[in-house]
Design a protein around this motif. Structure first.
Motif, PDB file in Angstrom:
ATOM      1  N   ALA A 405       7.083  -2.907   1.467  1.00 40.16           N
ATOM      2  CA  ALA A 405       6.793  -4.577   1.225  1.00 40.16           C
ATOM      3  C   ALA A 405       6.760  -5.410   2.192  1.00 40.16           C
ATOM      4  N   CYS A 406       7.578  -5.128   3.381  1.00 38.39           N
ATOM      5  CA  CYS A 406       7.948  -5.858   4.499  1.00 38.39           C
ATOM      6  C   CYS A 406       7.009  -5.566   5.624  1.00 38.39           C
ATOM      7  N   PHE A 407       6.285  -4.395   5.721  1.00 34.67           N
ATOM      8  CA  PHE A 407       5.602  -4.022   6.968  1.00 34.67           C
ATOM      9  C   PHE A 407       4.437  -4.893   6.788  1.00 34.67           C
ATOM     10  N   PRO A 408       3.854  -5.320   7.777  1.00 35.89           N
ATOM     11  CA  PRO A 408       2.690  -6.226   7.749  1.00 35.89           C
ATOM     12  C   PRO A 408       1.328  -5.522   6.999  1.00 35.89           C
ATOM     13  N   MET A 409       0.715  -6.316   6.358  1.00 33.17           N
ATOM     14  CA  MET A 409      -0.413  -5.617   5.829  1.00 33.17           C
ATOM     15  C   MET A 409      -1.421  -5.547   6.867  1.00 33.17           C
ATOM     16  N   PRO A 418       5.270  -7.897  16.919  1.00 36.45           N
ATOM     17  CA  PRO A 418       6.947  -7.876  16.775  1.00 36.45           C
ATOM     18  C   PRO A 418       7.602  -7.316  15.605  1.00 36.45           C
ATOM     19  N   VAL A 419       6.891  -7.783  14.536  1.00 33.04           N
ATOM     20  CA  VAL A 419       7.572  -7.299  13.411  1.00 33.04           C
ATOM     21  C   VAL A 419       7.399  -5.990  12.873  1.00 33.04           C
ATOM     22  N   CYS A 420       6.304  -5.404  13.322  1.00 34.27           N
ATOM     23  CA  CYS A 420       5.994  -3.997  13.148  1.00 34.27           C
ATOM     24  C   CYS A 420       6.821  -3.306  14.058  1.00 34.27           C
ATOM     25  N   ALA A 452       3.520   3.825  -2.998  1.00 34.69           N
ATOM     26  CA  ALA A 452       4.257   2.834  -1.931  1.00 34.69           C
ATOM     27  C   ALA A 452       4.310   3.546  -0.616  1.00 34.69           C
ATOM     28  N   LEU A 453       4.756   4.858  -0.810  1.00 37.44           N
ATOM     29  CA  LEU A 453       5.073   5.773   0.481  1.00 37.44           C
ATOM     30  C   LEU A 453       3.689   5.897   1.311  1.00 37.44           C
ATOM     31  N   ALA A 454       2.675   6.049   0.426  1.00 39.24           N
ATOM     32  CA  ALA A 454       1.430   6.290   1.235  1.00 39.24           C
ATOM     33  C   ALA A 454       0.989   5.126   1.784  1.00 39.24           C
ATOM     34  N   ARG A 455       0.832   4.028   1.063  1.00 41.13           N
ATOM     35  CA  ARG A 455       0.498   2.633   1.776  1.00 41.13           C
ATOM     36  C   ARG A 455       1.493   2.133   2.969  1.00 41.13           C
ATOM     37  N   LEU A 456       2.601   2.760   3.040  1.00 37.79           N
ATOM     38  CA  LEU A 456       3.421   2.709   4.234  1.00 37.79           C
ATOM     39  C   LEU A 456       3.002   3.576   5.414  1.00 37.79           C
ATOM     40  N   LEU A 457       2.810   4.586   5.245  1.00 39.75           N
ATOM     41  CA  LEU A 457       2.448   5.583   6.043  1.00 39.75           C
ATOM     42  C   LEU A 457       1.056   5.124   6.778  1.00 39.75           C
ATOM     43  N   HIS A 458       0.241   4.845   5.907  1.00 42.65           N
ATOM     44  CA  HIS A 458      -1.019   4.479   6.631  1.00 42.65           C
ATOM     45  C   HIS A 458      -1.039   3.118   7.401  1.00 42.65           C
TER      46      HIS A 458
END
Length: 853
Positions: A405-409, A418-420, A452-458
């Protein structure tokens, strides 16, 4: 041991005033303005004068450790210090390194804080780094680099190399690496290797430090006298005989481990009980685990939501869990914790309860949004081990959803960096601690919501790719691809992941893996006419074209990219981006590598016509792309021998890249590299003209121009080679291309021995990455031949050049421009051995190829 809340920012130090001003004007906010957090009952000791620092606050209850402190002083300030000052002038100083090791909970961090604070006035700069893992440490170093005024770059390696260079030029600095997991080569690159400074490392590992030339200092549990003193101060009791006897019983029961003593004392104070009553509740043979279980048990009776916060933090990194993140993205958290996070007052109450029991630490300031929480790694382990499988699945999934949710799109944007980077330690922790179900139905544990995990990994993979860390990017994309294969039926997601894996293999010059994954992605796109699939298919075809080009299979490369162009031609969305124009540029590159220079120039011009019109408000990336095309036309002109025109095009492109991308951008460096080679060739032509001229003034003028051009080439190429050397871990093949040009430049400067070493290094890289029959290696051999001849070894030069000739003709045909230089150099070798007929034939062959261009 618990550390206290941080105090205000220290006074400016004159030595770093410029760096501080740079940091302030760039809008940088120090991650640790005055400490890492701690007990609300602790107080900040009197401020010490000294330079800016980010040291944690020393606990009010810090006790003893005088002997260990003296050993640290002896290592970092010992008798060798004088000898270091008497080094030869050309020998750079090496940092002094002390490794403070001991069991978890022994108080290593507290002792490091105490030493660093005591030595503040002696150091020009003191900086604290969380070294609990590669991601956490890299994040800290990048923030440190920004703090001292080092400009950000796409490649994290470049930023770190610039930081090491900055430290090399400073004196009397101290870096504290806290929580180093183990010594290995990957982490070794995150330590400075030069500079007049000190490095203090805290770790549990006491082996494997020989390669670092570090001196170890062991930290054990408290001696009984120091343990009693600590407990008396922590409990706030009078040091009576009865109190000391009770403290002795407690300390012996817990083995005098500082972490266990701190936790037990905190529990006693908060429960307003006595040591005797606390000991009565502990089981026989009590351990540090029992003290934490007792504390958690008592808290869960009155505040189960506080325990939920502990469970969530168990699956995140041990430091810097941002309060604002938990509150802003509370919707993805389990119900009870989500409800608590909706009310700031309730959040503060639950956190204070955990802090008072020494289960959580606080840092930062809620007023400026920097408030953050942390857990000792030992506490994380204890909480984790006490969870059932169902609880691990629940909280692991919650941590995944929170990070997703918080990792930038848009992780590729400059503003997202900086956020990443700050989230990367948590992402790494989430993945490392991922819980997996063992049900026969194939449950995926923390990926119960696999998307959710796949989107985060990508997104994390895309961020690492953007920062030129392709090895790590490949790891994340491969995990995503594996997850999508077993967990979802989303064909587009699976194809996108495979394409991303192929792209990383290609960037790493791993062509077999790149082709395999690219074809798998294309198979998933077959017979799908939706726009998203068509776009992806075009990307895959272009990637396949690049792979085939690298393999010298130019007809297949052209067919692949032409397929992408045909897709663009039939779609209205082609005008939305540069994709169509870039595809035409890629066709031009294939033609250039194949030696079809006229066709290459034609496609570069066509690419410019395919740039979508945006009027006078043309985006910056469009302007940069036009500069790329100018650069490409300059390279074609260089291949044709039109050096003056090539210089004009490359100089124009370099000016644009410098203005829009900066001097350390990859495209800027590429352009400077080619311009340097053009200047070197022009210098050689002018020297040849000078040798043939009969007019004295004309000869002098030509020689002066040749020297000027060589100097310009050297000034351009030097920073480029250094930049590629910094990035060589992930871009070794591009570094080899720089070495090729550097070798020829060194020969032109009259330094054949250095030229030979440089070119042999380039050849070795190409041989290892592409094999002995690839034309990239032949390029190095072609440049190596004249060097060997200049050293008087004409026979070896001829052998090397004939090998290059065979490779070029087998891979590129008999009319490729690269053969011109080979034939000319072979002609010189034939003349050396008196075979003028052969020399003439080879000259005529070179002229034939030149006319064909």
């Amino acid at each position: 041991m618990i550390v206290a809340d941080r105090s205000g920012t220290p006074a400016l130090w004159a030595v770093l005033s410029v760096a501080v001003l740079l940091a302030v004007t760039s809008g940088f906010s120090m991650r640790h303005p005055s400490g890492h957090g701690g007990s609300p009952t602790a107080r900040e000791p009197d401020a010490l004068p000294g330079p800016p620092h980010n040291l944690p606050v020393l606990s009010t209850y810090f006790t003893g450790r005088a002997a260990e402190t003296q050993r640290i002083v002896g290592v970092l300030r010992g008798p060798d210090r004088g000898r270091r000052r008497r080094r030869r002038r050309d020998e750079r100083p090496v940092p002094r390194v002390c490794v403070l090791y001991g069991a978890t909970g022994a108080g290593k961090s507290e002792l490091a804080v105490a030493y660093a604070r005591d030595q503040l006035t002696r150091h020009s700069l003191t900086w604290w780094l969380n070294a609990s893992g590669p991601d956490a440490l890299r994040t800290e170093l990048l923030e440190f680099a920004q703090y001292v005024g080092i400009h950000d770059q796409e490649s994290k390696n470049v930023v770190l190399m610039n930081l090491w260079r900055w430290l090399r030029d400073q004196r009397n600095w101290l870096l504290v690496y806290d929580g180093w997991p183990a010594y290995d080569d990957a982490l070794r690159r995150l330590l400075p290797s030069e500079g007049d400074g000190e490095v203090l490392i805290t770790t549990q590992q006491n082996q494997g430090w020989d390669g670092l030339r570090a001196s170890p200092v062991e930290l054990r549990v408290f001696p009984e006298s120091e343990g009693i003193e600590f407990l008396v101060r922590r409990l706030g009791v009078e040091p009576t005989e009865a109190a000391e006897e009770a403290c002795t019983r407690l300390g012996r029961r817990l083995g005098w481990l500082p972490l266990a003593l701190e936790q037990a004392a905190a529990c006693i104070v908060q429960a307003e009980t006595t040591v005797v009553e606390y000991l009565r509740d502990l089981p026989g043979g009590a351990s540090v685990e029992d003290t934490f279980r007792l504390a958690v048990s008592r808290i869960s009776e009155t505040s189960p939501a506080a325990v939920d916060l502990l469970r969530l933090c168990t699956f995140l990194a041990s430091e810097d869990v941002q309060k604002t993140t938990l509150m802003q993205y509370r919707s993805v958290l389990p119900d009870r914790l989500r409800t608590v996070m909706a009310d700031p007052v309730t959040v503060n109450r639950e956190v204070l309860l955990l802090v008072d029991h020494s289960l959580l630490t606080r840092s930062g300031d809620w007023r400026d949004g920097s408030a953050a929480y942390g857990m000792h790694p030992r506490v994380q382990t204890l909480i984790h081990d006490g969870l059932s499988l169902a609880e691990r699945l629940e909280w692991s999934q919650a941590a995944v959803r929170l990070m997703e949710a918080c990792f930038p799109m848009t992780p590729d944007l400059l503003a997202s960096r900086p956020v990443c980077e700050r989230l990367m330690p948590h992402v790494e922790a989430v993945i490392d601690k991922l819980a997996w179900g063992d049900d026969t139905g194939g449950g995926l544990g923390a990926s119960q919501d696999p998307e959710a995990l796949a989107r985060l990994l990508h997104r994390v993979g895309a961020y690492q790719e953007h920062r030129c860390d392709w090895v790590r990017s490949l790891d994340f994309f491969e995990r995503e691809a594996e997850l999508r294969e077993i967990g979802t039926g989303d064909a587009l997601g699976r194809a996108t992941a495979r394409y991303a894996v192929a792209r990383q293999h290609y960037l790493l010059a791993q062509l077999d893996g790149a082709e395999r994954e690219c074809r798998r992605a294309l198979q998933l796109c077959d017979d799908r006419e939706e726009e998203a699939f068509l776009r992806l298919r075009a990307h895959c075809q272009r990637q396949l074209g690049g792979i085939m080009r690298e393999r010298n299979r130019f007809s297949e490369a052209l067919a692949a990219v032409q397929t992408a162009v045909e897709i663009y031609e039939g779609q209205a969305w082609r005008e939305e981006s540069l994709d169509w124009a870039v595809a035409e540029q890629e066709i031009g590159l294939i033609h250039r590598n194949a030696g079809h220079l006229t066709q290459a120039a034609g496609h570069y011009e066509r690419a410019e016509r395919r740039i979508p019109s945006r009027g006078i408000q043309e985006p910056s990336d469009y302007t940069v792309f036009r500069a790329m095309l100018q650069r490409d036309l300059g390279i074609v002109a260089q291949d044709r021998g039109q050096l003056e025109y090539a210089e004009e095009r490359l100089a124009e492109a370099l000016a644009v890249f410098g203005a829009h991308r900066g001097p350390e951008d990859f495209e800027t460096a590429q352009t400077a590299k080619f311009l340097s080679d053009v200047l070197r060739r022009r210098s050689e032509h002018h020297r040849e003209e000078a040798r043939r001229s009969l007019r004295v003034l004309r000869r002098r003028d030509l020689r002066r121009r040749a020297r000027t051009e060589l100097d310009q080439a050297d000034r351009l190429l030097g920073p480029v080679v250094e930049l590629h050397r910094k990035r060589s871990e992930a871009e070794e093949h591009k570094y080899a291309a720089c070495l090729n040009k550097l070798g020829s430049l060194r020969l032109a400067q009259g330094r054949p021995a250095e030229a030979r070493r440089t070119l042999e290094q380039a050849e070795e890289i190409y041989l290892r990455l592409y094999g002995e029959r690839h034309y990239y290696r032949a390029k190095s051999l072609t440049r190596l031949g004249p060097v060997l001849r200049a050293q008087g070894d004409s026979a070896t030069a001829e052998r090397v050049l004939r090998e290059a000739n065979g490779i070029f003709r087998a891979a590129l045909g008999d009319d490729h421009p690269a053969l011109m230089a080979v034939c000319e150099h072979l002609s010189d070798c034939a003349a050396d051995r008196g075979d003028h007929e052969e020399a003439g034939r080879l000259r005529r062959e070179a002229d034939r190829i030149r006319r064909s261009l």
